[in-house]
Every structure is written in structure tokens, then in C-alpha cells.
Design an enzyme around this catalytic site. Structure first.
Site: not given
Ligand code: OAD
Length: 245
Positions: A101, A103, A118, A126, A129, A151, A188, A214
Site C-alpha cells: 500500500n 497510503d 510500491h 520530477c 531533476c 523543469c 488483505g 482475507n
Molecule cells: P487487491 O485489490 O488486488 O486485493 C485486495 C484483497 O483484499 C482481496 O483479496 C480482498 O478479498 C481482500 N480484502 C478486501 N477487504 C478486506 C478486509 N476488510 N479484510 C481483509 N481482506 C480484505 O489489492 P492488492 O493485493 O493490494 O500495485 O493489490 C496488489 C497491487 O495491485 C497494488 O499494490 C497495486 C495494484 O495494482 C500497483 O499499482 C503497482
């Protein structure tokens, strides 16, 4: 013994616990995940909006998505799941959080050893520079996009876009934690974006126990997960934490 107690017992008995987190841990802070019907990628095609080539070709278009996403992210506050992990670190149970994440909510909750695989949305970079500007509301609201004052080229969030590599120093830190860990909490994440998704497999190959939290099964669940806890991260982590104390 119930599963929460079992996991709490394991946490106490293992030496080096690392958490690997994804967008799901921040859903309860109001930040949508990426995948699924409510996900950011159902609104914006990642190839068009999150690829570095798309940013270089049409920064104004990509900035519309960034503005939409950042407005929510910058207002979000840590939830119970972030806070429990911070408290577990404080009490010596958890050694590191590796997060996909951007955030910053783990740090805001009090976690100290956080590896942001990430990047982080708090800075704009930028590409000319290399100067970084701290994100401010007025800056992200600039149309068609914020520019480097020197720039005059579009600033890019200091996060990893598709088509970009993970910075070596970040990869190294993450792999050091993964090699040290004998127990990993995977929370998650859909586990489909590489190289991040590889980390739990590396941990498992090196002998770590894997506990997954999850709402739904993932590619890890039936391959490397030892204990799967189905449900919301905040509720499950709170239950485990109660049994730890
Ligand atoms: P995803 O959106 O692919 O997956 C989120 C996961 O969280 C899913 O498996 C859901 O079932 C689970 N989930 C949702 N709410 C939940 C909760 N309250 N408690 C527990 N689990 C929950 O997100 P990521 O796996 O983080 O990268 O995605 C990986 C990467 O894909 C991100 O870092 C981003 C994205 O493209 C880049 O942009 C490079």
C-alpha cells in the site's frame, strides 16, 4: 482450541513475525481495493492509467485517476487492523510490515519498521531533476497536472507504476526481512502482482509458517497457507490480539 487462540500461541512461540499487507487492510479506512467490483481497476484500466508509458504519453489523463485516488487516500485514517499491527510491534511480537500500500497508514498507526514495496503517495517526483515535492491538496488539484517548478514537466507520484522496477534498496530490505522470518501474516492481498506477490512464497520455501487473513481465498490459500482466517482484517486481528494478551 479455537483458531484465533492457535494463531496467538504460534505468534508467541515463533521468533520473527513479519506482516505482508495489501489493499484489503485499508478497505475499512474507506480506501477501495484495486480488484473486484468495487475496485479502482474496475473504474480505470490499469494499462491505460497506471502504466509508466501511459503517464509519459498522456500525464493529464493519468492525473485524473491519481487525483481521484489520492483525494480518498490522503483523507483516510488508520483502522483497527493497522493499530493492532502497530501494537504488536511495540510489544515485540511483530518485527516488520512489508506493505504494497502507498497510503502511509501503517506508519500513521504507529508501526516503525515499514517497508513500502510500491512507494508512498506522500511525495511527488520530477522525472527530470529528481526533486521531490511533498503532496499538498493544492498541488494535486492543479490542472491539468502539477509541474516541477524548475523543469516545467509533470510531477509523478513517487509510487511504482506498472512497467517500473521496485527500487533495489526496497527489494533488498524486503528480502532481508523475508529471509529472517519464521512466521508470516499475509493480510488483505489478492497476491497477483509480482514481484511483491512472490514474498510469501519465498518465506514459505525458507520454512516460515503462513497465516492468511482475507475475505476470500487467493492463490496462496491452497498452496502455501497453513491457517486461513476468513473475514475482515480488523475483526480477526483484534481477536488474535485479545488472545495474545
Ligand atoms: P487487491 O485489490 O488486488 O486485493 C485486495 C484483497 O483484499 C482481496 O483479496 C480482498 O478479498 C481482500 N480484502 C478486501 N477487504 C478486506 C478486509 N476488510 N479484510 C481483509 N481482506 C480484505 O489489492 P492488492 O493485493 O493490494 O500495485 O493489490 C496488489 C497491487 O495491485 C497494488 O499494490 C497495486 C495494484 O495494482 C500497483 O499499482 C503497482
Amino acid at each position: 482450541m479455537d483458531l484465533y487462540r492457535k494463531v496467538a500461541e504460534l505468534i508467541k512461540s515463533f521468533k520473527y513475525l513479519v506482516a505482508f499487507t495489501g489493499a484489503g487492510i485499508s478497505v475499512e479506512s474507506g480506501i477501495p481495493p484495486f480488484r473486484g467490483s468495487q475496485g479502482l481497476w474496475s473504474k480505470y484500466d490499469p494499462e491505460e492509467f497506471a502504466h509508466i508509458e501511459s503517464f509519459l504519453k498522456n500525464p493529464a489523463k493519468v492525473w485524473k485517476m491519481i487525483r481521484d485516488m489520492f483525494t480518498t487516500v490522503l483523507e483516510a485514517k488508520p483502522n483497527t487492523a493497522h493499530k493492532v499491527l502497530a501494537e504488536m510491534e511495540k510489544r515485540g511480537y511483530l518485527k516488520a510490515v512489508i506493505t504494497q500500500n502507498i497510503d502511509g497508514l501503517h506508519q500513521e498507526a504507529g508501526s516503525k519498521n515499514v517497508i513500502e514495496f510500491h512507494g508512498n503517495c506522500k511525495w511527488l517526483l520530477c522525472l527530470g531533476c529528481g526533486k521531490k515535492e511533498e503532496v499538498r491538496k493544492e498541488l494535486i488539484e492543479k490542472l491539468p497536472y502539477p509541474k516541477c517548478p524548475k523543469c516545467e514537466i509533470p510531477l509523478k507520484p513517487d509510487v511504482v507504476f506498472f512497467g517500473e522496477s521496485i527500487p533495489f534498496s526496497v527489494r533488498k530490505k524486503a528480502e532481508t526481512e523475508v529471509s529472517s522470518c519464521d512466521f508470516m501474516l499475509v493480510i488483505g492481498t489478492s497476491g497477483v502482482v509480482y514481484p511483491a506477490a512472490e514474498l510469501p512464497y519465498i518465506a514459505k520455501i525458507r520454512g516460515a509458517k503462513i497465516v492468511e487473513i482475507n475475505l476470500e481465498e487467493t492463490p496462496y490459500t491452497f498452496s502455501i497457507t497453513d491457517y486461513f482466517l476468513k473475514g475482515k482484517a480488523s475483526k480477526i486481528l483484534s481477536e488474535i490480539f485479545t488472545k495474545l494478551s
